[in-house]
Design a protein around this motif. Structure first.
Motif, PDB file in Angstrom:
ATOM      1  N   UNK B  63       0.663  -1.156  -0.136  1.00  0.00           N
ATOM      2  CA  UNK B  63       0.227  -0.023   0.403  1.00  0.00           C
ATOM      3  C   UNK B  63       0.287   1.812  -0.294  1.00  0.00           C
ATOM      4  N   UNK B  64       1.913   0.898   0.463  1.00  0.00           N
ATOM      5  CA  UNK B  64       3.061   1.881   0.043  1.00  0.00           C
ATOM      6  C   UNK B  64       3.127   3.143  -1.104  1.00  0.00           C
ATOM      7  N   UNK B  65       2.755   3.580  -1.902  1.00  0.00           N
ATOM      8  CA  UNK B  65       2.188   3.553  -3.419  1.00  0.00           C
ATOM      9  C   UNK B  65       3.266   5.357  -3.456  1.00  0.00           C
ATOM     10  N   UNK B  66       3.758   6.066  -1.776  1.00  0.00           N
ATOM     11  CA  UNK B  66       4.429   7.393  -2.074  1.00  0.00           C
ATOM     12  C   UNK B  66       5.609   6.374  -2.332  1.00  0.00           C
ATOM     13  N   UNK B  67       6.637   5.664  -1.759  1.00  0.00           N
ATOM     14  CA  UNK B  67       7.900   4.550  -2.161  1.00  0.00           C
ATOM     15  C   UNK B  67       7.782   4.261  -3.014  1.00  0.00           C
ATOM     16  N   UNK B  68       6.803   3.224  -3.404  1.00  0.00           N
ATOM     17  CA  UNK B  68       7.006   2.910  -4.733  1.00  0.00           C
ATOM     18  C   UNK B  68       7.521   4.006  -5.705  1.00  0.00           C
ATOM     19  N   UNK B  69       6.202   4.597  -6.173  1.00  0.00           N
ATOM     20  CA  UNK B  69       5.904   5.638  -7.588  1.00  0.00           C
ATOM     21  C   UNK B  69       7.542   6.432  -6.766  1.00  0.00           C
ATOM     22  N   UNK B  70       7.811   6.660  -6.118  1.00  0.00           N
ATOM     23  CA  UNK B  70       9.615   7.889  -5.642  1.00  0.00           C
ATOM     24  C   UNK B  70      10.916   6.650  -5.816  1.00  0.00           C
ATOM     25  N   UNK B  71      10.799   5.103  -6.225  1.00  0.00           N
ATOM     26  CA  UNK B  71      11.689   4.123  -6.330  1.00  0.00           C
ATOM     27  C   UNK B  71      11.756   3.852  -7.554  1.00  0.00           C
ATOM     28  N   UNK B  72      10.438   4.206  -8.701  1.00  0.00           N
ATOM     29  CA  UNK B  72      10.134   3.622  -9.714  1.00  0.00           C
ATOM     30  C   UNK B  72      10.685   5.050 -10.281  1.00  0.00           C
ATOM     31  N   UNK B  73      10.794   6.840 -10.098  1.00  0.00           N
ATOM     32  CA  UNK B  73      10.921   7.459 -10.708  1.00  0.00           C
ATOM     33  C   UNK B  73      12.952   7.951 -10.513  1.00  0.00           C
ATOM     34  N   UNK B  75      14.860   5.711 -10.035  1.00  0.00           N
ATOM     35  CA  UNK B  75      15.403   4.233 -10.500  1.00  0.00           C
ATOM     36  C   UNK B  75      15.338   4.797 -12.095  1.00  0.00           C
ATOM     37  N   UNK B  76      15.079   5.649 -12.674  1.00  0.00           N
ATOM     38  CA  UNK B  76      14.700   5.875 -14.260  1.00  0.00           C
ATOM     39  C   UNK B  76      13.769   4.113 -14.974  1.00  0.00           C
ATOM     40  N   UNK B  77      12.736   4.413 -14.129  1.00  0.00           N
ATOM     41  CA  UNK B  77      11.648   3.035 -15.411  1.00  0.00           C
ATOM     42  C   UNK B  77      11.603   3.232 -15.684  1.00  0.00           C
ATOM     43  N   UNK B  78      11.459   2.662 -16.447  1.00  0.00           N
ATOM     44  CA  UNK B  78      10.546   2.777 -17.724  1.00  0.00           C
ATOM     45  C   UNK B  78       8.724   1.826 -18.272  1.00  0.00           C
ATOM     46  N   UNK B  79       9.350   0.126 -17.693  1.00  0.00           N
ATOM     47  CA  UNK B  79       8.260  -0.290 -18.256  1.00  0.00           C
ATOM     48  C   UNK B  79       8.732  -1.539 -16.750  1.00  0.00           C
ATOM     49  N   UNK B  80       7.235  -1.997 -16.273  1.00  0.00           N
ATOM     50  CA  UNK B  80       6.722  -2.715 -14.447  1.00  0.00           C
ATOM     51  C   UNK B  80       6.551  -3.969 -14.875  1.00  0.00           C
ATOM     52  N   UNK B  81       7.452  -4.849 -14.382  1.00  0.00           N
ATOM     53  CA  UNK B  81       5.721  -6.051 -14.587  1.00  0.00           C
ATOM     54  C   UNK B  81       5.829  -6.725 -12.869  1.00  0.00           C
ATOM     55  N   UNK B  82       4.476  -6.552 -12.866  1.00  0.00           N
ATOM     56  CA  UNK B  82       3.797  -7.650 -11.694  1.00  0.00           C
ATOM     57  C   UNK B  82       3.844  -9.504 -11.381  1.00  0.00           C
ATOM     58  N   UNK B  83       4.496  -9.941 -10.777  1.00  0.00           N
ATOM     59  CA  UNK B  83       4.334 -10.503 -11.232  1.00  0.00           C
ATOM     60  C   UNK B  83       4.570 -11.233  -9.457  1.00  0.00           C
ATOM     61  N   UNK B 124      -4.055  -0.481  -9.425  1.00  0.00           N
ATOM     62  CA  UNK B 124      -2.873  -0.485  -9.531  1.00  0.00           C
ATOM     63  C   UNK B 124      -1.872  -0.475 -10.514  1.00  0.00           C
ATOM     64  N   UNK B 125      -2.711  -1.150 -12.178  1.00  0.00           N
ATOM     65  CA  UNK B 125      -1.766  -0.902 -13.058  1.00  0.00           C
ATOM     66  C   UNK B 125      -2.283   0.607 -13.168  1.00  0.00           C
ATOM     67  N   UNK B 126      -3.176   1.380 -13.211  1.00  0.00           N
ATOM     68  CA  UNK B 126      -3.428   2.366 -13.121  1.00  0.00           C
ATOM     69  C   UNK B 126      -2.463   3.602 -12.306  1.00  0.00           C
ATOM     70  N   UNK B 127      -2.089   3.044 -11.137  1.00  0.00           N
ATOM     71  CA  UNK B 127      -1.358   3.611 -10.279  1.00  0.00           C
ATOM     72  C   UNK B 127      -0.145   4.315 -10.812  1.00  0.00           C
ATOM     73  N   UNK B 128       0.733   3.033 -11.243  1.00  0.00           N
ATOM     74  CA  UNK B 128       1.766   2.800 -11.853  1.00  0.00           C
ATOM     75  C   UNK B 128       2.231   2.964 -12.889  1.00  0.00           C
ATOM     76  N   UNK B 129       0.791   3.439 -14.020  1.00  0.00           N
ATOM     77  CA  UNK B 129       1.154   4.014 -14.831  1.00  0.00           C
ATOM     78  C   UNK B 129       1.024   5.618 -14.661  1.00  0.00           C
ATOM     79  N   UNK B 130       0.260   5.794 -14.305  1.00  0.00           N
ATOM     80  CA  UNK B 130      -0.120   7.367 -13.247  1.00  0.00           C
ATOM     81  C   UNK B 130       1.764   8.307 -13.739  1.00  0.00           C
ATOM     82  N   UNK B 131       2.397   7.452 -13.105  1.00  0.00           N
ATOM     83  CA  UNK B 131       4.239   7.910 -13.176  1.00  0.00           C
ATOM     84  C   UNK B 131       4.424   8.157 -13.849  1.00  0.00           C
ATOM     85  N   UNK B 132       4.134   7.737 -15.047  1.00  0.00           N
ATOM     86  CA  UNK B 132       4.625   7.443 -16.611  1.00  0.00           C
ATOM     87  C   UNK B 132       5.543   6.171 -17.068  1.00  0.00           C
TER      88      UNK B 132
END
Lengths: 294, 294
Positions: B63-73, B75-83, B124-132
């Motif tokens: 549920x920690x969208x804040x840290x997850x979003x911060x990490x995505x930004x 680390x320069x992440x452009x693709x995310x796999x949920x597994x 979850x997909x929508x929230x991740x994609x909102x981060x770019x």
């Protein structure tokens, strides 16, 4: 003259009760006796665990159509009630057909092996009625067992409960169409368990386990809904609830139980209501009108 | 220029793997590395039991969208796999929104509490994609995990198995529409179990118990079918089977397992096939054309 569904002894023949598991068959037998009937009990081997020594009875295998038919004829039975659960299906080697049913054996075997509970019950009704007796419902002997509309105890469903009732009822209808089972549990607007041959108590234990593992929110209670299958014969296998259902629902953290008014049996009504009131659970009969909106 | 779903490193950013439970996330991470990616692992707290020390990683609450979003930004992440599986849903007190997602919190909470798995994944997909970043499927990284049409091992379904596949697949489609689960078991043409949040292994254990109690015919084997939910996003939560599924199916007395070709993941393929061949079970990919006839 059309036959009445009334079971009072002025009708010409005797009542038989084919007794599966659980406490329902004994209730039915006592109620029939209280109404002046002298019921003949056919206790199903490996299913009925009761002591039937207070009643005229025989213990027969469920596949033993030959002896069951012979008993119906010998005892002058004109009405048969099917009651109680049947957990095991007969193995093919246990099937003893009558001459009359011999031609039907392949179809009978197919239904026993691959039919849902509903198909099996329809077949059993057909086989019994071929012997000349009429199959009637438990509710024709003890109409006061039927759930009525509204709360049975002190507690009523709240707005969140009604939402869960709607979700679980909708799932139960789908499940019933598949002839899989009659019960569903919804928590927080989400279906978390569907009942199969394991039965309601085992399904509720599963929900309790899911909750203990944190897989179901601890902030939402939820409801159990049990409904007739849309296509089922109302003379057999009406959904039933008893005090143990309330205990299982409480252990699963649920807020209450809903069944369809007029199409579900409430067993041990006073014990059930006092358990529900003590546990703070609602038990409610819901209207067909509510369900047809689903 | 349209973005390719290919994950090779010539694309501009880095790949992140959000890792739930089970062995799938590690397979994905190894496969991504083998393809030249340097995947960043976000291991979900209480879900991923793996040792991720061989990879650049962080362990964060679901549920920690804040840290997850911060990490995505960061680390320069452009693709995310949920597994991997997510067994526990976050409690509302664990939700840490970003400023961007703050306005969405009421809807997020509602979905987390009352949505089916599918609704939660879509959110979850929508929230991740909102981060770019773009969410891609496991199959975009390791396409060879997808089940193909036909038997995977030596054994093929026979006529009775096909009948059971049809019955179980039809039930799985209904179950999927209710967003309850992906799996169903049919024995002798009859549905005997539907999967809920307990998961496939627990459902198979239930079937084994029903069989031990004689509530399922000992003369019929039966099949497990796992299917995508009709409305589900194929980038998350594709049905998967592994060697443990074969062991569970064997313990439940089943004849085999069917999944949809192209829409299910086969993990530990060689171990799975050798277990299935040893146990005399089929494992088959079935065609969409077969399913659309249901």
């Amino acid at each position: 003259m059309p036959m009445s569904i009334d079971s009072r002894p002025e009708t010409r023949g005797r009542l038989a009760i084919i007794a599966g598991g659980g406490m329902l068959p004994h209730h039915v037998a006592e109620a029939a006796r209280a109404r002046g009937d002298n019921p003949y009990i056919i206790a199903l081997k490996n299913e009925s665990g009761r002591d039937w020594s207070g009643f005229d009875h025989a213990t027969l295998g469920i596949g033993n159509f030959k002896s069951i038919t012979a008993a119906l004829l010998a005892k002058g039975i004109d009405r048969v009630v099917l009651s109680g659960g049947v957990r095991r299906r007969p193995e093919w080697r246990d099937i003893r057909p009558t001459l009359r049913t011999l031609a039907k054996v392949p179809a009978v075997l197919k239904t026993l092996i691959s039919g849902g509970d509903d198909a099996v019950l329809k077949m059993a009704i057909g086989l019994i009625e071929a012997s000349g007796a009429r199959v009637i419902g438990v509710q024709d002997i003890i109409p006061e067992l039927l759930a009525e509309t509204g709360p049975l105890g002190k507690i009523s469903p709240d707005r969140e409960d009604w939402k869960n009732i709607e979700v679980a009822a909708s799932a139960a209808v789908s499940l019933g169409r598949l002839d899989v089972g009659q019960g569903a549990v919804a928590v927080g607007g989400r279906v978390v368990a569907l009942e199969g041959p394991e039965g309601t108590d085992a399904m509720l234990a599963r929900v309790a386990a899911l909750r203990a593992e944190g897989r179901i929110s601890s902030h939402r209670r939820g409801v159990l809904v049990k409904l007739c299958k849309p296509q089922q014969d109302l003379r057999a296998d009406l959904p039933s609830i008893g005090a143990s259902t309330v205990l299982g629902a409480r252990a699963a953290g649920l807020a209450g139980i809903a069944v369809e008014a007029g199409r579900a049996l409430v067993l041990e009504r006073s014990a059930l209501i006092s358990e529900a009131d003590n546990a703070g659970l609602f038990v409610a009969g819901i209207d067909r009108a509510f369900l047809s909106g689903i």
